[in-house]
Design a protein around this motif. Structure first.
Motif, PDB file in Angstrom:
ATOM      1  N   ALA A 160       0.849  -1.194   0.000  1.00 33.59           N
ATOM      2  CA  ALA A 160       0.000   0.000   0.000  1.00 33.59           C
ATOM      3  C   ALA A 160       0.882   1.241   0.000  1.00 33.59           C
ATOM      4  O   ALA A 160       1.352   1.669   1.065  1.00 33.59           O
ATOM      5  CB  ALA A 160      -0.929   0.003   1.212  1.00 33.59           C
ATOM      6  N   PRO A 161       1.114   1.835  -1.160  1.00 30.20           N
ATOM      7  CA  PRO A 161       1.987   3.015  -1.225  1.00 30.20           C
ATOM      8  C   PRO A 161       1.448   4.182  -0.390  1.00 30.20           C
ATOM      9  O   PRO A 161       0.248   4.432  -0.350  1.00 30.20           O
ATOM     10  CB  PRO A 161       1.984   3.371  -2.714  1.00 30.20           C
ATOM     11  N   VAL A 162       2.360   4.869   0.264  1.00 35.64           N
ATOM     12  CA  VAL A 162       2.011   6.053   1.048  1.00 35.64           C
ATOM     13  C   VAL A 162       1.855   7.236   0.106  1.00 35.64           C
ATOM     14  O   VAL A 162       2.637   7.412  -0.839  1.00 35.64           O
ATOM     15  CB  VAL A 162       3.114   6.332   2.092  1.00 35.64           C
ATOM     16  N   ARG A 163       0.835   8.064   0.372  1.00 36.20           N
ATOM     17  CA  ARG A 163       0.600   9.245  -0.461  1.00 36.20           C
ATOM     18  C   ARG A 163       1.502  10.385   0.019  1.00 36.20           C
ATOM     19  O   ARG A 163       1.495  10.745   1.198  1.00 36.20           O
ATOM     20  CB  ARG A 163      -0.868   9.676  -0.390  1.00 36.20           C
ATOM     21  N   VAL A 164       2.261  10.941  -0.918  1.00 32.50           N
ATOM     22  CA  VAL A 164       3.266  11.952  -0.589  1.00 32.50           C
ATOM     23  C   VAL A 164       2.984  13.235  -1.374  1.00 32.50           C
ATOM     24  O   VAL A 164       2.726  13.193  -2.584  1.00 32.50           O
ATOM     25  CB  VAL A 164       4.683  11.461  -0.917  1.00 32.50           C
ATOM     26  N   LEU A 165       3.059  14.366  -0.680  1.00 32.18           N
ATOM     27  CA  LEU A 165       2.925  15.667  -1.325  1.00 32.18           C
ATOM     28  C   LEU A 165       4.257  16.393  -1.212  1.00 32.18           C
ATOM     29  O   LEU A 165       4.717  16.698  -0.111  1.00 32.18           O
ATOM     30  CB  LEU A 165       1.831  16.498  -0.662  1.00 32.18           C
ATOM     31  N   PHE A 166       4.902  16.642  -2.360  1.00 33.42           N
ATOM     32  CA  PHE A 166       6.151  17.395  -2.345  1.00 33.42           C
ATOM     33  C   PHE A 166       5.839  18.880  -2.411  1.00 33.42           C
ATOM     34  O   PHE A 166       5.158  19.346  -3.327  1.00 33.42           O
ATOM     35  CB  PHE A 166       7.056  17.018  -3.515  1.00 33.42           C
ATOM     36  N   VAL A 167       6.364  19.630  -1.428  1.00 30.59           N
ATOM     37  CA  VAL A 167       6.167  21.076  -1.370  1.00 30.59           C
ATOM     38  C   VAL A 167       7.512  21.743  -1.626  1.00 30.59           C
ATOM     39  O   VAL A 167       8.440  21.623  -0.823  1.00 30.59           O
ATOM     40  CB  VAL A 167       5.594  21.510  -0.010  1.00 30.59           C
ATOM     41  N   LEU A 168       7.614  22.431  -2.738  1.00 33.45           N
ATOM     42  CA  LEU A 168       8.851  23.122  -3.079  1.00 33.45           C
ATOM     43  C   LEU A 168       9.018  24.382  -2.246  1.00 33.45           C
ATOM     44  O   LEU A 168      10.116  24.703  -1.787  1.00 33.45           O
ATOM     45  CB  LEU A 168       8.865  23.474  -4.568  1.00 33.45           C
ATOM     46  N   SER A 169       7.921  25.099  -2.031  1.00 34.85           N
ATOM     47  CA  SER A 169       7.987  26.335  -1.250  1.00 34.85           C
ATOM     48  C   SER A 169       6.602  26.724  -0.768  1.00 34.85           C
ATOM     49  O   SER A 169       5.574  26.242  -1.284  1.00 34.85           O
ATOM     50  CB  SER A 169       8.570  27.476  -2.105  1.00 34.85           C
ATOM     51  N   LEU A 170       6.596  27.582   0.235  1.00 35.72           N
ATOM     52  CA  LEU A 170       5.368  28.202   0.738  1.00 35.72           C
ATOM     53  C   LEU A 170       5.542  29.709   0.640  1.00 35.72           C
ATOM     54  O   LEU A 170       6.436  30.267   1.271  1.00 35.72           O
ATOM     55  CB  LEU A 170       5.102  27.809   2.194  1.00 35.72           C
ATOM     56  N   GLN A 171       4.709  30.342  -0.153  1.00 37.24           N
ATOM     57  CA  GLN A 171       4.779  31.788  -0.306  1.00 37.24           C
ATOM     58  C   GLN A 171       3.414  32.378   0.004  1.00 37.24           C
ATOM     59  O   GLN A 171       2.433  32.076  -0.674  1.00 37.24           O
ATOM     60  CB  GLN A 171       5.220  32.172  -1.720  1.00 37.24           C
ATOM     61  N   ASN A 172       3.391  33.194   1.068  1.00 33.07           N
ATOM     62  CA  ASN A 172       2.130  33.794   1.506  1.00 33.07           C
ATOM     63  C   ASN A 172       1.062  32.738   1.765  1.00 33.07           C
ATOM     64  O   ASN A 172      -0.116  32.930   1.460  1.00 33.07           O
ATOM     65  CB  ASN A 172       1.630  34.803   0.468  1.00 33.07           C
TER      66      ASN A 172
ATOM     67  N   THR B 164       8.142   8.083  -6.695  1.00 32.51           N
ATOM     68  CA  THR B 164       7.847   6.789  -7.313  1.00 32.51           C
ATOM     69  C   THR B 164       8.969   5.790  -7.063  1.00 32.51           C
ATOM     70  O   THR B 164       8.720   4.621  -6.729  1.00 32.51           O
ATOM     71  CB  THR B 164       7.631   6.959  -8.826  1.00 32.51           C
ATOM     72  N   LEU B 165      10.232   6.239  -7.211  1.00 29.40           N
ATOM     73  CA  LEU B 165      11.366   5.355  -6.945  1.00 29.40           C
ATOM     74  C   LEU B 165      11.347   4.836  -5.514  1.00 29.40           C
ATOM     75  O   LEU B 165      11.746   3.704  -5.254  1.00 29.40           O
ATOM     76  CB  LEU B 165      12.680   6.091  -7.195  1.00 29.40           C
ATOM     77  N   ALA B 166      10.887   5.680  -4.586  1.00 30.49           N
ATOM     78  CA  ALA B 166      10.865   5.311  -3.172  1.00 30.49           C
ATOM     79  C   ALA B 166       9.640   4.485  -2.808  1.00 30.49           C
ATOM     80  O   ALA B 166       9.444   4.149  -1.637  1.00 30.49           O
ATOM     81  CB  ALA B 166      10.912   6.567  -2.313  1.00 30.49           C
ATOM     82  N   GLY B 167       8.828   4.143  -3.788  1.00 27.83           N
ATOM     83  CA  GLY B 167       7.657   3.312  -3.525  1.00 27.83           C
ATOM     84  C   GLY B 167       6.466   4.074  -3.017  1.00 27.83           C
ATOM     85  O   GLY B 167       5.506   3.486  -2.514  1.00 27.83           O
ATOM     86  N   GLY B 168       6.493   5.409  -3.147  1.00 26.88           N
ATOM     87  CA  GLY B 168       5.368   6.221  -2.719  1.00 26.88           C
ATOM     88  C   GLY B 168       4.432   6.528  -3.872  1.00 26.88           C
ATOM     89  O   GLY B 168       4.661   6.146  -5.020  1.00 26.88           O
ATOM     90  N   GLU B 169       3.364   7.258  -3.551  1.00 24.99           N
ATOM     91  CA  GLU B 169       2.385   7.691  -4.554  1.00 24.99           C
ATOM     92  C   GLU B 169       2.273   9.206  -4.478  1.00 24.99           C
ATOM     93  O   GLU B 169       2.033   9.760  -3.404  1.00 24.99           O
ATOM     94  CB  GLU B 169       1.021   7.057  -4.282  1.00 24.99           C
ATOM     95  N   ASN B 170       2.492   9.869  -5.602  1.00 28.15           N
ATOM     96  CA  ASN B 170       2.395  11.322  -5.629  1.00 28.15           C
ATOM     97  C   ASN B 170       0.938  11.734  -5.418  1.00 28.15           C
ATOM     98  O   ASN B 170       0.063  11.388  -6.217  1.00 28.15           O
ATOM     99  CB  ASN B 170       2.919  11.872  -6.967  1.00 28.15           C
ATOM    100  N   ALA B 171       0.691  12.484  -4.356  1.00 27.00           N
ATOM    101  CA  ALA B 171      -0.676  12.863  -4.016  1.00 27.00           C
ATOM    102  C   ALA B 171      -1.271  13.856  -4.995  1.00 27.00           C
ATOM    103  O   ALA B 171      -2.488  14.054  -5.000  1.00 27.00           O
ATOM    104  CB  ALA B 171      -0.715  13.437  -2.594  1.00 27.00           C
ATOM    105  N   VAL B 172      -0.424  14.497  -5.813  1.00 26.33           N
ATOM    106  CA  VAL B 172      -0.931  15.463  -6.806  1.00 26.33           C
ATOM    107  C   VAL B 172      -0.472  15.066  -8.205  1.00 26.33           C
ATOM    108  O   VAL B 172      -0.021  15.899  -8.986  1.00 26.33           O
ATOM    109  CB  VAL B 172      -0.513  16.917  -6.472  1.00 26.33           C
ATOM    110  N   SER B 173      -0.621  13.805  -8.533  1.00 30.01           N
ATOM    111  CA  SER B 173      -0.193  13.320  -9.846  1.00 30.01           C
ATOM    112  C   SER B 173      -1.019  13.935 -10.972  1.00 30.01           C
ATOM    113  O   SER B 173      -0.603  13.907 -12.128  1.00 30.01           O
ATOM    114  CB  SER B 173      -0.277  11.794  -9.900  1.00 30.01           C
ATOM    115  N   GLY B 174      -2.161  14.510 -10.642  1.00 32.55           N
ATOM    116  CA  GLY B 174      -2.987  15.159 -11.656  1.00 32.55           C
ATOM    117  C   GLY B 174      -2.501  16.546 -12.023  1.00 32.55           C
ATOM    118  O   GLY B 174      -2.994  17.144 -12.985  1.00 32.55           O
TER     119      GLY B 174
END
Length: 311
Positions: free
Chosen positions: A174-186, A203-213
């Motif tokens: 069951a892949p974990v859903r991951v959200l990559f955040v590059l930055s937070l501005q305001n 994907t290489l780490a066996g995760g699932e990109n939570a914003v693949s769309g």
């Protein structure tokens, strides 16, 4: 045209200075003549600098850009030519390079054109966040600096690391859903969607990109973050500017995600995580251990910096 002529004159003077240094090398510095005969390289792209050090070709480097963060001594040992995307032709040419090695993120284009007009070869190496792309880039750099044997050995080590990762991913149910955040501005999050190096490392780490769309790196709304329902927030370390759990989960949208329950924010070295260079299997394995502690990960072969043992 006037600026191009000025650049050409600057290049001529710089090369004359380099030639003078070569002529006096046997007298001024015994043994330095051999190093002076090697091609002088300016490198724009941290992953390329990393590969050159791994191949033992760092003595050919005469300048690096500010993304050359690994090994840490790279910026200490070589002049800084500025940020990858904001290069100065004058600054590069003042170092009298024979060739510039750059990733396709380097620029601006007019600066690279001026460097070419001054008679300096500019080699652009494509950034491709895939296993095949990493191996191809190692071999390409090796061919450019005539270190093919070292490049083959390094590519074999990295390929073994990728193979170990593939075996480990096969054990994840069951892949974990991951959200990559590059930055937070305001309070607005810039996230990594499909086609990004962030998506590829997840994907290489066996995760699932939570914003693949989402395509590319884009800012998203609070509603999109809530709908993504990430189990883990992933970001890169930036020293004092790295995101903290307080920064992230104090925001209402992130506070409503599954990741907020245990304040699961993971920060990792940016070049290792997103650079897709020799350390990519290790970065992916480290992330996999965090996302999936149950995963059975065989020892991932670490491509050692060969130069470290001799310096």
């Amino acid at each position: 045209m006037t600026r191009a002529k000025d650049i050409s004159m600057l290049a001529t003077l710089a090369r004359a200075a380099a030639l003078a240094a070569f002529v006096c090398a046997p007298v001024c510095a015994p043994g330095a003549a051999f190093a002076a005969e090697e091609e002088r390289l300016v490198v724009a792209g941290g992953v390329l600098t990393e590969i050159l050090y791994a191949l033992g070709a760092q003595d050919r480097i005469v300048g690096v850009d500010t993304t050359s963060l690994h090994p840490p001594r790279a910026l200490e040992e070589h002049p800084d030519i500025g940020y990858l995307r904001a290069l100065s032709a004058e600054g590069v040419l003042s170092l009298a390079p024979d060739r510039v090695l750059a990733t396709d993120a380097a620029g601006p284009a007019d600066a690279l054109d001026l460097i070419r007009q001054a008679g300096v070869d500019v080699e652009i190496l494509r950034e491709e966040p895939t296993e095949a792309g990493v191996l191809a880039r190692i071999r390409e750099v090796g061919a450019l600096v005539e270190a093919e044997e070292a490049a083959r050995a390094l590519a074999d080590e990295v390929a073994a690391g990728f193979a170990a990762l593939a075996q480990a991913r096969a054990t994840i149910e069951a892949p974990v859903r991951v959200l990559f955040v590059l930055s937070l501005q305001n309070g607005r999050a810039m996230v990594g969607g499909a086609g990004t190096s962030a998506d590829a490392i997840i994907t290489l780490a066996g995760g699932e990109n939570a914003v693949s769309g989402v395509d590319g790196y884009k800012p998203v709304t609070d509603e999109a973050i809530i709908a993504a329902a990430p189990d883990v927030i992933l970001s890169i370390g930036r020293g004092d500017h790295a995101l903290s759990p307080d920064d992230v989960f104090a925001l209402p949208a992130f506070a409503m995600t599954p990741a907020a329950a245990e304040r699961r924010l993971v920060t990792m070295d940016g070049l290792a995580l997103l650079g897709f260079g020799p350390r990519t299997p290790q970065a992916a394995a480290e992330l996999m251990k965090i996302l999936h502690p149950e995963a059975v990960i065989a020892p991932v072969i670490a491509p050692l910096l060969r130069a470290e043992a001799t310096r």
